[in-house]
Motif scaffolding. Structure first.
Motif, PDB file in Angstrom:
ATOM      1  N   LEU A  45      -8.622 -15.645  11.788  1.00  0.00           N
ATOM      2  CA  LEU A  45      -7.981 -16.047  10.536  1.00  0.00           C
ATOM      3  C   LEU A  45      -6.851 -17.043  10.770  1.00  0.00           C
ATOM      4  N   ALA A  46      -6.171 -16.936  11.906  1.00  0.00           N
ATOM      5  CA  ALA A  46      -5.026 -17.801  12.179  1.00  0.00           C
ATOM      6  C   ALA A  46      -5.438 -19.246  12.446  1.00  0.00           C
ATOM      7  N   ILE A  47      -6.589 -19.448  13.087  1.00  0.00           N
ATOM      8  CA  ILE A  47      -7.004 -20.814  13.445  1.00  0.00           C
ATOM      9  C   ILE A  47      -8.013 -21.410  12.463  1.00  0.00           C
ATOM     10  N   LEU A  48      -8.525 -20.570  11.555  1.00  0.00           N
ATOM     11  CA  LEU A  48      -9.546 -21.063  10.623  1.00  0.00           C
ATOM     12  C   LEU A  48      -9.072 -22.207   9.732  1.00  0.00           C
ATOM     13  N   PRO A  49      -7.908 -22.132   9.067  1.00  0.00           N
ATOM     14  CA  PRO A  49      -7.518 -23.231   8.168  1.00  0.00           C
ATOM     15  C   PRO A  49      -7.393 -24.578   8.879  1.00  0.00           C
ATOM     16  N   PHE A  96     -14.150 -27.191  15.092  1.00  0.00           N
ATOM     17  CA  PHE A  96     -14.730 -26.120  14.294  1.00  0.00           C
ATOM     18  C   PHE A  96     -15.703 -25.241  15.088  1.00  0.00           C
ATOM     19  N   THR A  97     -16.344 -25.783  16.104  1.00  0.00           N
ATOM     20  CA  THR A  97     -17.366 -25.026  16.848  1.00  0.00           C
ATOM     21  C   THR A  97     -16.831 -23.746  17.474  1.00  0.00           C
ATOM     22  N   PRO A  98     -15.697 -23.770  18.204  1.00  0.00           N
ATOM     23  CA  PRO A  98     -15.169 -22.511  18.752  1.00  0.00           C
ATOM     24  C   PRO A  98     -14.821 -21.499  17.672  1.00  0.00           C
TER      25      PRO A  98
END
Length: 352
Positions: free
Chosen positions: A251-255, A45-47
């Motif tokens: 947005l692509a890597i958030l979920p 989550f940090t990046p």
């Protein structure tokens, strides 16, 4: 330019409904990938938080810049209102027989003043049509929901031909003259200045009054140049393009990152409480959708405000401003109510 009454929550939801569906699909797929891979496929989550912070800063910069362009455009057209009223007063008071070599009749004086006032309205008309001309970088109205939104507003320049409208204010000779010029609004001011000079030479305008009226024309040219600068210089595309790419990467890597966080919560619940709490991971779907929607919507709101003359619901209402000036000038000229045009069509109670 007018539109229907706006209900922010309902309309915002409809305006972004396609993106919302996309966010739901992406969130379900990525969270499902996390769950069915037994938590092997995940993203720290940090990046993501760092990328989100950078995107938020850029979105803020874009929103401030877009609002600055809209506000500057509104100030310019507000200046046109004041300068036009000044020009109208000068036309009514400065054109007279006080120094005339061969005095005109009252009817001839009125027709002369009417010609000058109508030519000024022609300049306003040419200005609003020039500001509505499309540019290659104006892309907002090509988006599907923005096309839907455009059906709710009335933009006169899209429904009336310039040639038909301008013929109400200029003689055929003047129409032929500006027809040969690329910048028709400048050509009209040239005609106006030339006419005032001829009136001065015949003594219908005192020399010092002529200089004052020329100063007003100079001010109109200044307003015109400022408005054209905003129209012809887009929001820097390198900023807009980078923001677009950065936003969609985020947005692509958030979920997946959100699923990893909720996965850790589920593990802690499983360790401290008797039961299977792995279902908690699916909370990542609605939480991801909310964050994705906020970032994307703020980005899109900024993009809508980049071009304040494009013809969207968020534009500066140059058509209504120009028509308001026209009504004001022609009423003070003394024209009959039947001769003066009405304000542009009102489709409901909200003016844009």
């Amino acid at each position: 330019m007018y539109t229907r009454k706006i209900f922010p929550v309902k309309d915002m939801a409809m305006w972004t409904r396609y993106e919302t569906i996309t966010f739901f699909i992406v969130s379900v797929l990525e969270v499902g990938l996390f769950v069915f891979s037994d938590h092997l496929i995940q993203f720290p989550f940090t990046p993501v938080a760092l990328i989100g912070t950078a995107v938020a800063f850029i979105i803020g910069f874009q929103s401030n810049s877009a609002y600055g362009r809209i506000w500057e455009a509104r100030q310019i057209w507000g200046g046109m209102v004041n300068t036009s009223r000044t020009f109208g007063i000068m036309t009514m008071d400065f054109i007279n027989n006080d120094h005339a070599r061969v005095p005109m009749t009252e009817e001839e004086l009125y027709e002369t003043k009417k010609t000058v006032i109508h030519r000024h309205v022609a300049w306003l008309t040419a200005m609003r049509y020039a500001m509505r001309e499309p540019r290659v970088w104006e892309y907002v109205m090509n988006e599907h929901t923005n096309k839907e939104w455009s059906q709710m507003i009335y933009v006169p320049e899209k429904h009336e031909k310039f040639e038909e409208v301008i013929s109400r204010y200029l003689s055929q000779e003047e129409i032929d003259y500006i027809g040969t010029k690329t910048n028709k609004q400048t050509a009209i001011l040239y005609l106006q200045s030339n006419h005032l000079r001829r009136l001065k030479e015949k003594g219908f305008i005192w020399e010092f009054s002529f200089l004052e009226m020329e100063n007003v024309i100079k001010e109109l040219l200044t307003h015109q140049g400022k408005s054209e600068r905003i129209k012809n210089f887009p929001y820097p595309r390198q900023f807009a393009s980078l923001l677009h790419y950065f936003t969609w990467i985020f947005l692509a890597i958030l979920p997946l990152a959100m699923a990893s966080q909720f996965g850790e919560i589920a593990v802690k619940f499983n360790e401290k409480m008797d039961g299977d709490f792995n279902w908690i991971v699916w909370f990542a779907v609605p939480f991801s959708m909310v964050v994705m929607w906020v970032f994307h919507t703020m980005n899109r709101i900024g993009r809508v405000g980049e071009n304040p003359f494009e013809g969207s619901a968020n534009d500066v209402p140059i058509s209504a401003i120009a028509r308001g000036i026209e009504i004001d000038l022609r009423q003070n000229l003394g024209e009959t109510a039947d001769a003066i045009p009405k304000p542009f069509e009102v489709r409901s109670d909200t003016q844009m």
